[in-house]
Design a protein around this motif. Sequence first.
Motif, PDB file in Angstrom:
ATOM      1  N   VAL A 182       1.097  11.048   7.766  1.00  0.00           N
ATOM      2  CA  VAL A 182       1.282  10.117   6.656  1.00  0.00           C
ATOM      3  C   VAL A 182       2.416   9.172   7.020  1.00  0.00           C
ATOM      4  O   VAL A 182       3.472   9.607   7.475  1.00  0.00           O
ATOM      5  CB  VAL A 182       1.626  10.866   5.354  1.00  0.00           C
ATOM      6  N   GLN A 183       2.178   7.896   6.829  1.00  0.00           N
ATOM      7  CA  GLN A 183       3.215   6.904   7.065  1.00  0.00           C
ATOM      8  C   GLN A 183       3.685   6.344   5.727  1.00  0.00           C
ATOM      9  O   GLN A 183       2.856   6.038   4.851  1.00  0.00           O
ATOM     10  CB  GLN A 183       2.696   5.765   7.942  1.00  0.00           C
ATOM     11  N   LEU A 184       4.983   6.204   5.596  1.00  0.00           N
ATOM     12  CA  LEU A 184       5.587   5.731   4.354  1.00  0.00           C
ATOM     13  C   LEU A 184       6.524   4.568   4.657  1.00  0.00           C
ATOM     14  O   LEU A 184       7.367   4.666   5.554  1.00  0.00           O
ATOM     15  CB  LEU A 184       6.375   6.859   3.688  1.00  0.00           C
ATOM     16  N   VAL A 185       6.371   3.485   3.903  1.00  0.00           N
ATOM     17  CA  VAL A 185       7.211   2.307   4.107  1.00  0.00           C
ATOM     18  C   VAL A 185       7.787   1.874   2.771  1.00  0.00           C
ATOM     19  O   VAL A 185       7.036   1.489   1.864  1.00  0.00           O
ATOM     20  CB  VAL A 185       6.419   1.154   4.738  1.00  0.00           C
ATOM     21  N   GLU A 186       9.110   1.929   2.674  1.00  0.00           N
ATOM     22  CA  GLU A 186       9.783   1.542   1.439  1.00  0.00           C
ATOM     23  C   GLU A 186      10.111   0.053   1.429  1.00  0.00           C
ATOM     24  O   GLU A 186      10.287  -0.570   2.480  1.00  0.00           O
ATOM     25  CB  GLU A 186      11.107   2.305   1.258  1.00  0.00           C
ATOM     26  N   SER A 187      10.203  -0.495   0.224  1.00  0.00           N
ATOM     27  CA  SER A 187      10.645  -1.873   0.043  1.00  0.00           C
ATOM     28  C   SER A 187      11.259  -2.003  -1.343  1.00  0.00           C
ATOM     29  O   SER A 187      11.121  -1.108  -2.178  1.00  0.00           O
ATOM     30  CB  SER A 187       9.487  -2.854   0.224  1.00  0.00           C
ATOM     31  N   GLY A 188      11.932  -3.133  -1.574  1.00  0.00           N
ATOM     32  CA  GLY A 188      12.459  -3.406  -2.903  1.00  0.00           C
ATOM     33  C   GLY A 188      13.941  -3.150  -3.080  1.00  0.00           C
ATOM     34  O   GLY A 188      14.498  -3.421  -4.145  1.00  0.00           O
ATOM     35  N   GLY A 189      14.581  -2.611  -2.065  1.00  0.00           N
ATOM     36  CA  GLY A 189      16.019  -2.390  -2.183  1.00  0.00           C
ATOM     37  C   GLY A 189      16.767  -3.708  -2.155  1.00  0.00           C
ATOM     38  O   GLY A 189      16.204  -4.771  -1.922  1.00  0.00           O
ATOM     39  N   GLY A 190      18.061  -3.627  -2.418  1.00  0.00           N
ATOM     40  CA  GLY A 190      18.883  -4.816  -2.403  1.00  0.00           C
ATOM     41  C   GLY A 190      20.149  -4.591  -3.192  1.00  0.00           C
ATOM     42  O   GLY A 190      20.577  -3.452  -3.384  1.00  0.00           O
ATOM     43  N   SER A 191      20.716  -5.684  -3.664  1.00  0.00           N
ATOM     44  CA  SER A 191      21.967  -5.612  -4.417  1.00  0.00           C
ATOM     45  C   SER A 191      21.709  -5.925  -5.886  1.00  0.00           C
ATOM     46  O   SER A 191      20.841  -6.738  -6.215  1.00  0.00           O
ATOM     47  CB  SER A 191      22.973  -6.616  -3.847  1.00  0.00           C
ATOM     48  N   ALA A 192      22.476  -5.285  -6.751  1.00  0.00           N
ATOM     49  CA  ALA A 192      22.368  -5.520  -8.183  1.00  0.00           C
ATOM     50  C   ALA A 192      23.744  -5.318  -8.814  1.00  0.00           C
ATOM     51  O   ALA A 192      24.597  -4.616  -8.260  1.00  0.00           O
ATOM     52  CB  ALA A 192      21.356  -4.571  -8.816  1.00  0.00           C
ATOM     53  N   GLN A 193      23.922  -5.931  -9.943  1.00  0.00           N
ATOM     54  CA  GLN A 193      25.133  -5.721 -10.721  1.00  0.00           C
ATOM     55  C   GLN A 193      24.990  -4.456 -11.553  1.00  0.00           C
ATOM     56  O   GLN A 193      23.872  -4.035 -11.877  1.00  0.00           O
ATOM     57  CB  GLN A 193      25.370  -6.905 -11.654  1.00  0.00           C
ATOM     58  N   LEU A 207      16.362  -2.641 -10.524  1.00  0.00           N
ATOM     59  CA  LEU A 207      15.631  -2.848  -9.282  1.00  0.00           C
ATOM     60  C   LEU A 207      14.393  -1.965  -9.323  1.00  0.00           C
ATOM     61  O   LEU A 207      14.385  -0.923  -9.988  1.00  0.00           O
ATOM     62  CB  LEU A 207      16.475  -2.448  -8.066  1.00  0.00           C
ATOM     63  N   ARG A 208      13.352  -2.383  -8.601  1.00  0.00           N
ATOM     64  CA  ARG A 208      12.173  -1.533  -8.467  1.00  0.00           C
ATOM     65  C   ARG A 208      11.875  -1.320  -6.994  1.00  0.00           C
ATOM     66  O   ARG A 208      11.680  -2.283  -6.249  1.00  0.00           O
ATOM     67  CB  ARG A 208      10.950  -2.151  -9.149  1.00  0.00           C
ATOM     68  N   GLY A 213       7.644  16.905   4.101  1.00  0.00           N
ATOM     69  CA  GLY A 213       7.475  16.784   5.543  1.00  0.00           C
ATOM     70  C   GLY A 213       7.337  15.371   6.057  1.00  0.00           C
ATOM     71  O   GLY A 213       7.443  15.128   7.257  1.00  0.00           O
ATOM     72  N   TYR A 214       7.107  14.431   5.155  1.00  0.00           N
ATOM     73  CA  TYR A 214       6.911  13.047   5.576  1.00  0.00           C
ATOM     74  C   TYR A 214       7.946  12.170   4.888  1.00  0.00           C
ATOM     75  O   TYR A 214       8.158  12.273   3.682  1.00  0.00           O
ATOM     76  CB  TYR A 214       5.499  12.570   5.216  1.00  0.00           C
ATOM     77  N   TRP A 215       8.538  11.279   5.681  1.00  0.00           N
ATOM     78  CA  TRP A 215       9.628  10.454   5.185  1.00  0.00           C
ATOM     79  C   TRP A 215       9.493   9.008   5.642  1.00  0.00           C
ATOM     80  O   TRP A 215       9.022   8.737   6.747  1.00  0.00           O
ATOM     81  CB  TRP A 215      10.971  10.989   5.702  1.00  0.00           C
ATOM     82  N   GLY A 216       9.925   8.099   4.768  1.00  0.00           N
ATOM     83  CA  GLY A 216      10.051   6.718   5.162  1.00  0.00           C
ATOM     84  C   GLY A 216      11.403   6.494   5.816  1.00  0.00           C
ATOM     85  O   GLY A 216      12.211   7.423   5.930  1.00  0.00           O
ATOM     86  N   GLN A 217      11.653   5.274   6.228  1.00  0.00           N
ATOM     87  CA  GLN A 217      12.902   4.962   6.923  1.00  0.00           C
ATOM     88  C   GLN A 217      14.026   4.574   5.979  1.00  0.00           C
ATOM     89  O   GLN A 217      15.179   4.432   6.407  1.00  0.00           O
ATOM     90  CB  GLN A 217      12.664   3.866   7.961  1.00  0.00           C
ATOM     91  N   GLY A 218      13.703   4.377   4.713  1.00  0.00           N
ATOM     92  CA  GLY A 218      14.739   4.124   3.728  1.00  0.00           C
ATOM     93  C   GLY A 218      14.938   2.657   3.405  1.00  0.00           C
ATOM     94  O   GLY A 218      14.626   1.775   4.208  1.00  0.00           O
ATOM     95  N   THR A 219      15.447   2.422   2.210  1.00  0.00           N
ATOM     96  CA  THR A 219      15.801   1.078   1.768  1.00  0.00           C
ATOM     97  C   THR A 219      17.145   1.173   1.039  1.00  0.00           C
ATOM     98  O   THR A 219      17.363   2.077   0.236  1.00  0.00           O
ATOM     99  CB  THR A 219      14.702   0.481   0.874  1.00  0.00           C
ATOM    100  N   GLN A 220      18.034   0.247   1.348  1.00  0.00           N
ATOM    101  CA  GLN A 220      19.397   0.306   0.817  1.00  0.00           C
ATOM    102  C   GLN A 220      19.469  -0.292  -0.581  1.00  0.00           C
ATOM    103  O   GLN A 220      18.923  -1.377  -0.836  1.00  0.00           O
ATOM    104  CB  GLN A 220      20.359  -0.447   1.742  1.00  0.00           C
TER     105      GLN A 220
END
Length: 131
Positions: A2-13, A18-19, A119-126
């Motif tokens: 299983v491949q997992l790709v995160e998106s949507g991270g960023g900066s917020a006050q 954020l989603r 057992g399956y992980w994405g690479q993360g989003t900050q």
Amino acid sequence: QVQLVESGGGSAQSGGSLRLSCAASGDIHIRNCMGWFRQAPGKERVGVAVIGSGGSANYADSVKGRFTISQDNAKNTLYLQMNSLKPEDTAMYYCAAALCPTYNSMMTMLRRMKEADFGYWGQGTQVTVSS
């Protein structure tokens, strides 16, 4: 696999929203359990929210009432809606998946929210929240 790709991270006050999204591909099974974990600098990776195939979910106490986990099975996408963000939410957020072949295994997975169960992980989003 299983491949997992995160998106949507960023900066917020502080107080903002954020989603996060997690696109899953590969050997997707409808009985997968999926979750969001986070790791702040110098700290262990911890569970934030976990969801089972039927929509049952569990949340860490620190995010209850502020974060909502959901999934769109047609799009093979997992979401984490984060509202009322706080500086302590600042972390790298990871999407994770695991097979939950039975109802009991799903409920155990949800209750435990343990990194070792997935057992399956994405690479993360900050995610960075400023005060």
